[in-house]
Design a protein around this motif. Structure first.
Motif, PDB file in Angstrom:
ATOM      1  N   GLU A 488       0.829  -1.208   0.000  1.00 23.82           N
ATOM      2  CA  GLU A 488       0.000   0.000   0.000  1.00 23.82           C
ATOM      3  C   GLU A 488       0.863   1.258   0.000  1.00 23.82           C
ATOM      4  O   GLU A 488       0.601   2.201  -0.761  1.00 23.82           O
ATOM      5  N   LYS A 489       1.895   1.276   0.837  1.00 23.42           N
ATOM      6  CA  LYS A 489       2.766   2.450   0.892  1.00 23.42           C
ATOM      7  C   LYS A 489       3.486   2.663  -0.442  1.00 23.42           C
ATOM      8  O   LYS A 489       3.663   3.798  -0.892  1.00 23.42           O
ATOM      9  N   ARG A 490       3.884   1.568  -1.060  1.00 20.53           N
ATOM     10  CA  ARG A 490       4.576   1.696  -2.355  1.00 20.53           C
ATOM     11  C   ARG A 490       3.625   2.208  -3.432  1.00 20.53           C
ATOM     12  O   ARG A 490       4.017   2.990  -4.302  1.00 20.53           O
ATOM     13  N   ILE A 491       2.379   1.772  -3.375  1.00 23.68           N
ATOM     14  CA  ILE A 491       1.377   2.260  -4.326  1.00 23.68           C
ATOM     15  C   ILE A 491       1.197   3.771  -4.176  1.00 23.68           C
ATOM     16  O   ILE A 491       1.106   4.507  -5.163  1.00 23.68           O
ATOM     17  N   MET A 492       1.161   4.250  -2.932  1.00 24.53           N
ATOM     18  CA  MET A 492       0.993   5.682  -2.689  1.00 24.53           C
ATOM     19  C   MET A 492       2.153   6.482  -3.270  1.00 24.53           C
ATOM     20  O   MET A 492       1.968   7.536  -3.888  1.00 24.53           O
ATOM     21  N   VAL A 493       3.369   5.972  -3.076  1.00 25.77           N
ATOM     22  CA  VAL A 493       4.555   6.663  -3.593  1.00 25.77           C
ATOM     23  C   VAL A 493       4.544   6.694  -5.117  1.00 25.77           C
ATOM     24  O   VAL A 493       4.780   7.733  -5.744  1.00 25.77           O
ATOM     25  N   LEU A 494       4.239   5.548  -5.721  1.00 29.41           N
ATOM     26  CA  LEU A 494       4.216   5.478  -7.185  1.00 29.41           C
ATOM     27  C   LEU A 494       3.063   6.298  -7.765  1.00 29.41           C
ATOM     28  O   LEU A 494       3.178   6.851  -8.868  1.00 29.41           O
ATOM     29  N   GLY A 495       1.952   6.388  -7.021  1.00 27.88           N
ATOM     30  CA  GLY A 495       0.843   7.221  -7.478  1.00 27.88           C
ATOM     31  C   GLY A 495       1.261   8.670  -7.639  1.00 27.88           C
ATOM     32  O   GLY A 495       0.936   9.325  -8.638  1.00 27.88           O
ATOM     33  N   GLU A 496       2.025   9.181  -6.647  1.00 32.98           N
ATOM     34  CA  GLU A 496       2.531  10.550  -6.745  1.00 32.98           C
ATOM     35  C   GLU A 496       3.514  10.682  -7.903  1.00 32.98           C
ATOM     36  O   GLU A 496       3.507  11.678  -8.632  1.00 32.98           O
ATOM     37  N   GLU A 497       4.348   9.673  -8.087  1.00 34.19           N
ATOM     38  CA  GLU A 497       5.360   9.727  -9.141  1.00 34.19           C
ATOM     39  C   GLU A 497       4.733   9.733 -10.528  1.00 34.19           C
ATOM     40  O   GLU A 497       5.187  10.460 -11.418  1.00 34.19           O
ATOM     41  N   TYR A 498       3.685   8.934 -10.714  1.00 41.61           N
ATOM     42  CA  TYR A 498       3.060   8.813 -12.040  1.00 41.61           C
ATOM     43  C   TYR A 498       1.851   9.737 -12.217  1.00 41.61           C
ATOM     44  O   TYR A 498       1.219   9.731 -13.272  1.00 41.61           O
ATOM     45  N   GLY A 499       1.518  10.510 -11.185  1.00 40.93           N
ATOM     46  CA  GLY A 499       0.396  11.429 -11.307  1.00 40.93           C
ATOM     47  C   GLY A 499      -0.958  10.747 -11.303  1.00 40.93           C
ATOM     48  O   GLY A 499      -1.909  11.227 -11.943  1.00 40.93           O
ATOM     49  N   VAL A 500      -1.069   9.630 -10.581  1.00 35.27           N
ATOM     50  CA  VAL A 500      -2.327   8.894 -10.480  1.00 35.27           C
ATOM     51  C   VAL A 500      -2.901   9.103  -9.078  1.00 35.27           C
ATOM     52  O   VAL A 500      -2.226   8.854  -8.078  1.00 35.27           O
ATOM     53  N   ALA A 501      -4.134   9.577  -9.001  1.00 33.08           N
ATOM     54  CA  ALA A 501      -4.791   9.795  -7.712  1.00 33.08           C
ATOM     55  C   ALA A 501      -5.184   8.454  -7.100  1.00 33.08           C
ATOM     56  O   ALA A 501      -5.814   7.623  -7.767  1.00 33.08           O
ATOM     57  N   ILE A 502      -4.813   8.232  -5.839  1.00 32.95           N
ATOM     58  CA  ILE A 502      -5.101   6.972  -5.149  1.00 32.95           C
ATOM     59  C   ILE A 502      -6.175   7.229  -4.096  1.00 32.95           C
ATOM     60  O   ILE A 502      -6.051   8.146  -3.291  1.00 32.95           O
ATOM     61  N   GLU A 503      -7.211   6.385  -4.106  1.00 30.73           N
ATOM     62  CA  GLU A 503      -8.260   6.503  -3.096  1.00 30.73           C
ATOM     63  C   GLU A 503      -8.521   5.138  -2.493  1.00 30.73           C
ATOM     64  O   GLU A 503      -8.686   4.140  -3.219  1.00 30.73           O
ATOM     65  N   LYS A 504      -8.544   5.082  -1.156  1.00 32.49           N
ATOM     66  CA  LYS A 504      -8.815   3.816  -0.469  1.00 32.49           C
ATOM     67  C   LYS A 504     -10.319   3.657  -0.254  1.00 32.49           C
ATOM     68  O   LYS A 504     -11.002   4.594   0.143  1.00 32.49           O
ATOM     69  N   VAL A 505     -10.788   2.440  -0.519  1.00 31.45           N
ATOM     70  CA  VAL A 505     -12.219   2.146  -0.469  1.00 31.45           C
ATOM     71  C   VAL A 505     -12.448   0.962   0.463  1.00 31.45           C
ATOM     72  O   VAL A 505     -11.679  -0.007   0.452  1.00 31.45           O
ATOM     73  N   SER A 506     -13.515   1.014   1.243  1.00 29.38           N
ATOM     74  CA  SER A 506     -13.844  -0.089   2.144  1.00 29.38           C
ATOM     75  C   SER A 506     -14.092  -1.364   1.339  1.00 29.38           C
ATOM     76  O   SER A 506     -14.775  -1.363   0.320  1.00 29.38           O
ATOM     77  N   GLU A 507     -13.532  -2.477   1.834  1.00 22.41           N
ATOM     78  CA  GLU A 507     -13.713  -3.765   1.153  1.00 22.41           C
ATOM     79  C   GLU A 507     -14.887  -4.563   1.722  1.00 22.41           C
ATOM     80  O   GLU A 507     -15.104  -5.718   1.315  1.00 22.41           O
ATOM     81  N   ARG A 508     -15.635  -3.978   2.629  1.00 21.20           N
ATOM     82  CA  ARG A 508     -16.724  -4.708   3.269  1.00 21.20           C
ATOM     83  C   ARG A 508     -17.693  -5.267   2.229  1.00 21.20           C
ATOM     84  O   ARG A 508     -18.224  -4.542   1.382  1.00 21.20           O
ATOM     85  N   ASN A 509     -17.901  -6.585   2.285  1.00 14.82           N
ATOM     86  CA  ASN A 509     -18.844  -7.316   1.425  1.00 14.82           C
ATOM     87  C   ASN A 509     -18.452  -7.360  -0.054  1.00 14.82           C
ATOM     88  O   ASN A 509     -19.208  -7.881  -0.873  1.00 14.82           O
ATOM     89  N   THR A 510     -17.279  -6.837  -0.420  1.00 13.06           N
ATOM     90  CA  THR A 510     -16.913  -6.847  -1.840  1.00 13.06           C
ATOM     91  C   THR A 510     -16.543  -8.241  -2.336  1.00 13.06           C
ATOM     92  O   THR A 510     -16.669  -8.531  -3.530  1.00 13.06           O
ATOM     93  N   SER A 511     -16.068  -9.115  -1.425  1.00 14.12           N
ATOM     94  CA  SER A 511     -15.753 -10.483  -1.834  1.00 14.12           C
ATOM     95  C   SER A 511     -17.003 -11.366  -1.834  1.00 14.12           C
ATOM     96  O   SER A 511     -17.116 -12.304  -2.627  1.00 14.12           O
ATOM     97  N   LYS A 512     -17.946 -11.060  -0.933  1.00 15.51           N
ATOM     98  CA  LYS A 512     -19.156 -11.872  -0.826  1.00 15.51           C
ATOM     99  C   LYS A 512     -20.163 -11.564  -1.931  1.00 15.51           C
ATOM    100  O   LYS A 512     -20.958 -12.419  -2.325  1.00 15.51           O
ATOM    101  N   THR A 513     -20.146 -10.317  -2.407  1.00 15.58           N
ATOM    102  CA  THR A 513     -21.151  -9.887  -3.391  1.00 15.58           C
ATOM    103  C   THR A 513     -20.728 -10.288  -4.795  1.00 15.58           C
ATOM    104  O   THR A 513     -19.575 -10.097  -5.188  1.00 15.58           O
ATOM    105  N   CYS A 514     -21.656 -10.835  -5.549  1.00 15.76           N
ATOM    106  CA  CYS A 514     -21.397 -11.213  -6.936  1.00 15.76           C
ATOM    107  C   CYS A 514     -21.568  -9.981  -7.818  1.00 15.76           C
ATOM    108  O   CYS A 514     -22.627  -9.334  -7.812  1.00 15.76           O
ATOM    109  N   CYS A 515     -20.562  -9.646  -8.584  1.00 19.57           N
ATOM    110  CA  CYS A 515     -20.626  -8.459  -9.427  1.00 19.57           C
ATOM    111  C   CYS A 515     -21.512  -8.675 -10.660  1.00 19.57           C
ATOM    112  O   CYS A 515     -21.837  -7.726 -11.374  1.00 19.57           O
ATOM    113  N   LEU A 516     -21.927  -9.929 -10.920  1.00 14.32           N
ATOM    114  CA  LEU A 516     -22.770 -10.221 -12.094  1.00 14.32           C
ATOM    115  C   LEU A 516     -24.253 -10.061 -11.778  1.00 14.32           C
ATOM    116  O   LEU A 516     -25.028  -9.593 -12.616  1.00 14.32           O
TER     117      LEU A 516
END
Length: 586
Positions: A488-516
């Protein structure tokens, strides 16, 4: 003892000047200048050493009676006074050996002195001379070593140094040059030594003998780390002194970065291992009576982690370019912070306060020094390399601590198992962290190529606190082996380097829920496969979770992926796969 205090004032930075100018002039092929440096340096050290020895000898009665209030130690001070002169001879010769990069001679003189001292001092004590015999043995060993060191210097280096024009040594002029260079270092040494004496005074006042004993045990054990650190800091100074940043800018930059990298490769893992194994190590060597020593040792070892940021290289680099006043200013910064901080922390927290003071006081000067060398010498640390070493060492230390803390065996067995565990873990973690960094860079390069400006990642804060809810095996993986914080820390550093905005999102129920179908159902038939019986499709389970994280980011809740145009798309059936072949991801 008085001679030890006088020794602080003996070296006016001339020994450092001997190292710098010997290495520099040899690199510039100015052999006559080298001979001037050796002659002027030795003469200065001999004259000053004799003067201070005489001062110590003549004042021995006053010091014994009025300062130490022990008239009986006057003969001991008189005998020990000779070590001031002997030490001047030894250090001057060793400085010349270092400047010539003749480290075998440097090591030989140290080894010889240690052997003579080890044999002679105990022998005199056993013969009944007591404390007088111990000091006499140490003094004789130091004196013999000094005389032999100067003799070796003359026979092997000075006599064979070319002097094409048969010029007479320019003692006065050369001494002035050396003093202009060395006086800031002398003030620095006196300042640092005085501050340490002040710290010692505070702990003597506010700490019990038992706590001080624990601290000394930790100090003695930390010497193991200096076995890695001291040789590095010794050889870097003459190496830097031979380089000119104006003429060899690229080489200068590379030498500095490699010096930090390889110093960190040796010192950081050693410090991390000592921190992880402080308890069984101290108990094995000193027994169970030093209950606070493991904590003190672990805290003290933190200072060696600073080597990943250039702490072992920075001072040598600045001094090698003749800017000793800069290092003096950095020491003033540390002292200005350390003095008031020690008055606040040591009376309230004892030895822990002392260690925190020294760790904290050095940080601003380190940051300032890094800023100065970047601005004036155009060099900086290879931060990616340092991060990799720190992460590998931290991961190995965590695994080692977790493994040894569960053992109920004898401390020496814990130490042996822990040492093996750390070594194996570090050897695995070092290439692993490199692979992770390379993988993440590849991913960000793909994002950049596709014009992606936002990236959503799962927020895993608090997962360790909830690790008791996932079953025994999963709990162990989360607590000991899952390096999500590192990634996660490396992603944040690389996000600044490449100009990509990083946002953390709650993972609650994301594995249990079927995206289809947008429903929570028992569709995860195995770890990597999600089956939706309603849509009659199967997809990669990690892709399902990733799509739902995006759904949460956009819509606030896991919903049908059709809202984002994912249903039936290629990403669900054919996600990006990167495979590591020990060299690169493909």
């Amino acid at each position: 003892m008085a001679p030890s205090l006088i020794t602080i004032f003996r070296d006016w930075g001339v020994n450092s000047a001997i190292i710098k100018y010997t290495a520099q002039y040899r690199a510039e092929d100015k052999t006559t200048h080298v001979k001037n440096i050796l002659a002027a340096g030795i003469i200065f050290e001999v004259v000053l050493g004799l003067s201070l020895t005489l001062l110590s000898f003549l004042s021995s009665g006053f010091l014994a009676t009025n300062i130490f209030q022990r008239p009986d130690i006057e003969p001991l001070i008189q005998i020990a006074s000779l070590t001031v002169f002997a030490g001047a001879l030894t250090t001057a010769a060793q400085s010349a050996f270092t400047g010539y990069e003749r480290m075998e001679l440097y090591s030989a003189t140290i080894t010889f002195q240690a052997i003579v001292k080890t044999i002679l001092a105990p022998a005199l004590v056993i013969m009944g001379f007591g404390a007088f015999g111990a000091i006499l043995g140490t003094t004789i060993a130091t004196l013999i070593s000094g005389l032999i060191s100067i003799t070796i210097l003359y026979l092997t280096l000075y006599r064979n140094s070319p002097n094409p024009n048969n010029e007479k040594p320019k003692i006065t002029e050369t001494t002035k040059t050396m003093l202009r260079y060395g006086l800031p270092l002398s003030i620095l040494t006196i300042l640092a030594g005085s501050l340490q004496q002040f710290y010692n005074f505070l702990i003597a006042v506010y700490c019990t003998d038992a706590i001080i004993g624990n601290y000394q045990a930790a100090v003695n054990f930390s010497v193991l780390i200096t076995f890695f650190a001291t040789p590095i800091s010794t050889v870097l100074f003459p190496a830097f002194s031979k380089l000119n940043p104006q003429k060899e800018d690229e080489m200068f930059k590379n030498v500095f970065q490699y010096s930090v990298k390889y110093a960190a490769v040796l010192v950081v893992p050693a410090a991390a291992a000592v921190m992880a194994l402080s308890q069984p190590a101290v108990s094995t060597l000193f027994g169970e009576k030093y209950t606070y020593a493991p904590l003190f040792l672990a805290l003290m070892s933190v200072s060696y982690l600073y080597s990943a940021f250039g702490s072992l290289s920075l001072g040598s680099l600045i001094n090698s370019q003749g800017r000793t006043e800069v290092n003096l200013k950095l020491t003033l910064i540390s002292s200005a912070i350390g003095l008031p901080l020690s008055l606040l922390l040591i009376p309230n927290y004892g030895i822990t306060g002392l260690i925190v003071t020294t760790l904290t006081a050095g940080v601003p000067s380190l940051i300032t020094g890094l800023w100065w060398v970047k601005k004036h010498l155009k060099v900086t640390v290879n931060w990616a390399s340092s991060a990799k070493i720190l992460m590998s060492s931290a991961l190995a230390a965590l695994i080692t601590y977790a493994a040894t803390s569960q053992l109920g065996t004898a401390n020496w067995i814990k130490l042996a198992i822990g040492t093996t565990t750390f070594t194996v873990s570090y050897m695995i973690a070092a290439p692993l962290t490199g692979a992770i960094n390379t993988m993440l860079r590849n991913i960000f390069a793909i994002l950049e190529d596709k014009g992606v400006g936002e990236l959503y990642i799962g927020d895993l804060n608090g997962i360790r606190a909830e690790a008791n809810n996932h079953g025994k095996k999963t709990n162990q993986k989360i607590n000991n082996f899952w390096a999500f914080n590192l990634i996660e820390k490396r992603i944040m550093v690389l996000g600044e380097e490449y100009g990509v905005a990083i946002e953390k999102v709650s993972e609650r129920n994301t594995s249990k829920t079927c995206c289809l179908c947008g429903k929570q159902h028992n569709g995860r038939v195995e770890r990597g496969l999600m089956v939706c019986r309603k849509a009659h499709k199967s997809i990669n389970a990690d892709v399902n979770g990733a799509v739902n994280i995006l759904n949460v980011a956009v819509n606030g809740t896991p919903v049908l992926s059709t809202d984002l145009g994912f249903s039936g798309s290629k990403v669900l059936a054919d996600p990006l796969l990167l495979r590591w072949n020990n060299h690169e991801w493909s």
